[in-house]
Design a protein around this motif. Sequence first.
Motif, short mmCIF file in Angstrom:
data_model
loop_
_atom_site.label_atom_id
_atom_site.label_comp_id
_atom_site.label_asym_id
_atom_site.label_seq_id
_atom_site.Cartn_x
_atom_site.Cartn_y
_atom_site.Cartn_z
N LEU A 1 -114.06 42.46 33.21
CA LEU A 1 -113.24 42.12 34.39
C LEU A 1 -112.48 43.33 34.90
CD1 LEU A 1 -111.76 38.70 33.26
CD2 LEU A 1 -113.39 39.07 35.12
N GLN A 2 -112.52 43.53 36.22
CA GLN A 2 -111.78 44.62 36.86
C GLN A 2 -111.13 44.09 38.13
OE1 GLN A 2 -114.81 47.57 37.50
NE2 GLN A 2 -114.33 48.59 35.57
N LEU A 3 -109.84 44.37 38.31
CA LEU A 3 -109.07 43.89 39.44
C LEU A 3 -108.74 45.03 40.41
CD1 LEU A 3 -107.31 41.76 40.92
CD2 LEU A 3 -105.46 42.39 39.35
N THR A 4 -108.93 44.77 41.69
CA THR A 4 -108.50 45.69 42.75
C THR A 4 -107.74 44.87 43.78
OG1 THR A 4 -110.48 47.04 42.45
CG2 THR A 4 -109.24 47.36 44.49
N VAL A 5 -106.48 45.20 44.02
CA VAL A 5 -105.68 44.52 45.04
C VAL A 5 -105.76 45.34 46.31
CG1 VAL A 5 -103.39 43.71 45.70
CG2 VAL A 5 -104.15 43.51 43.32
N ASP A 6 -106.27 44.73 47.38
CA ASP A 6 -106.44 45.43 48.65
C ASP A 6 -105.20 45.31 49.53
OD1 ASP A 6 -109.10 46.29 48.14
OD2 ASP A 6 -109.77 44.24 48.52
N GLU A 7 -104.57 44.14 49.55
CA GLU A 7 -103.38 43.92 50.37
C GLU A 7 -102.43 42.99 49.64
OE1 GLU A 7 -104.05 43.24 54.75
OE2 GLU A 7 -106.06 42.82 53.98
N MET A 8 -101.13 43.22 49.84
CA MET A 8 -100.12 42.33 49.29
C MET A 8 -98.84 42.50 50.12
SD MET A 8 -98.78 41.91 45.36
CE MET A 8 -100.36 41.28 44.80
N HIS A 9 -98.30 41.38 50.61
CA HIS A 9 -97.10 41.41 51.43
C HIS A 9 -96.10 40.37 50.93
CE1 HIS A 9 -99.99 43.44 54.06
NE2 HIS A 9 -98.93 44.07 54.53
N THR A 10 -94.83 40.63 51.18
CA THR A 10 -93.76 39.71 50.77
C THR A 10 -93.41 38.76 51.91
OG1 THR A 10 -91.97 41.15 51.50
CG2 THR A 10 -92.79 41.48 49.24
N THR A 11 -92.54 37.82 51.61
CA THR A 11 -92.11 36.84 52.59
C THR A 11 -91.39 37.48 53.77
OG1 THR A 11 -90.10 36.46 51.31
CG2 THR A 11 -91.93 34.93 50.95
N ASN A 12 -90.80 38.65 53.59
CA ASN A 12 -90.14 39.33 54.71
C ASN A 12 -91.00 40.47 55.27
OD1 ASN A 12 -89.77 40.97 52.53
ND2 ASN A 12 -87.56 41.17 52.73
N HIS A 13 -92.33 40.33 55.10
CA HIS A 13 -93.33 41.20 55.73
C HIS A 13 -93.34 42.64 55.22
CE1 HIS A 13 -93.71 37.79 58.36
NE2 HIS A 13 -92.43 37.90 58.66
N VAL A 14 -92.89 42.86 54.00
CA VAL A 14 -92.92 44.19 53.40
C VAL A 14 -94.27 44.38 52.71
CG1 VAL A 14 -91.88 45.68 51.65
CG2 VAL A 14 -90.43 44.28 53.10
N ASP A 15 -94.87 45.55 52.90
CA ASP A 15 -96.11 45.89 52.22
C ASP A 15 -95.79 46.15 50.75
OD1 ASP A 15 -98.48 46.91 51.24
OD2 ASP A 15 -98.66 48.50 52.72
N ALA A 16 -96.17 45.23 49.88
CA ALA A 16 -95.84 45.32 48.46
C ALA A 16 -96.78 46.23 47.69
CB ALA A 16 -95.84 43.92 47.84
N ARG A 17 -97.87 46.66 48.28
CA ARG A 17 -98.81 47.52 47.56
C ARG A 17 -98.20 48.84 47.16
NH1 ARG A 17 -104.11 49.09 49.50
NH2 ARG A 17 -104.15 50.00 47.45
N ARG A 18 -97.19 49.31 47.91
CA ARG A 18 -96.55 50.58 47.56
C ARG A 18 -95.83 50.48 46.22
NH1 ARG A 18 -93.15 51.51 52.71
NH2 ARG A 18 -93.85 49.46 53.26
N SER A 19 -95.42 49.27 45.84
CA SER A 19 -94.71 49.06 44.58
C SER A 19 -95.61 48.49 43.50
CB SER A 19 -93.55 48.09 44.81
OG SER A 19 -92.67 48.61 45.75
N LEU A 20 -96.90 48.38 43.78
CA LEU A 20 -97.82 47.67 42.91
C LEU A 20 -98.54 48.59 41.94
CD1 LEU A 20 -99.04 44.82 42.45
CD2 LEU A 20 -100.82 45.49 44.05
N HIS A 21 -98.58 48.17 40.69
CA HIS A 21 -99.38 48.81 39.66
C HIS A 21 -100.37 47.77 39.19
CE1 HIS A 21 -96.54 52.07 39.60
NE2 HIS A 21 -95.57 51.17 39.53
N SER A 22 -101.64 48.12 39.15
CA SER A 22 -102.68 47.17 38.78
C SER A 22 -103.01 47.31 37.30
CB SER A 22 -103.93 47.41 39.61
OG SER A 22 -104.56 46.22 39.89
N SER A 23 -103.27 46.17 36.66
CA SER A 23 -103.65 46.16 35.26
C SER A 23 -104.73 45.12 35.08
CB SER A 23 -102.44 45.80 34.40
OG SER A 23 -102.82 45.53 33.09
N ASP A 24 -105.79 45.47 34.37
CA ASP A 24 -106.85 44.50 34.14
C ASP A 24 -106.42 43.41 33.17
OD1 ASP A 24 -108.51 45.81 35.88
OD2 ASP A 24 -109.44 47.04 34.33
N ARG A 25 -105.40 43.68 32.38
CA ARG A 25 -104.87 42.68 31.44
C ARG A 25 -103.40 42.85 31.30
NH1 ARG A 25 -109.55 40.63 30.29
NH2 ARG A 25 -111.03 41.98 29.37
#
Length: 164
Positions: free
Chosen positions: A140-164
């Motif tokens: 299994l491998q995860l890639t997050v392409d987009e993520m936004h908060t309820t107040n329309h902030v791009d959350a990907r800048r704060s995102l670290h991806s982990s497969d587990r």
Amino acid sequence: MSTLERRLVRALVAIMAAISAEACTEPVQSKPPKTPVDGPLEARLEPASVSPGVGDIVRVALTVRGASASDVASFTARIAYDSTRLRYVDEVAVEDGAMRVINPQPGSLRVAGIATGGFSDGQLSVIRFSVLRPNGLASLQLTVDEMHTTNHVDARRSLHSSDR
């Protein structure tokens, strides 16, 4: 039609065109988001069983963790896997008011979701796989392409991806 009437009609047409043009414009907003994401976020795949046997059906949750995890309101992600080791079974319905969609292809899932009030528990999606070979979950491998908060902030800048 007299010359005066023609001039009045032309003026009226010009005024209506100006009013229509003004009504069609939208203001351009180039301000930075008001509230940044509070601290780092981590997107991860969390299997219900860490070592399922061949033939088992295992639930895998796509989750986001961190101080602002409950503020995440939308996402798109890809989950890649070895189709000789795992087989996609289905998506588990989660009763939280969010809307989710999934596009399964052999070896790849495209997952998206939106929750206007945020995913309160950080659980973005739950998927079931059938284990075809030992250690199937390791593929299994995860890639997050987009993520936004309820107040329309791009959350990907704060995102670290982990497969587990």
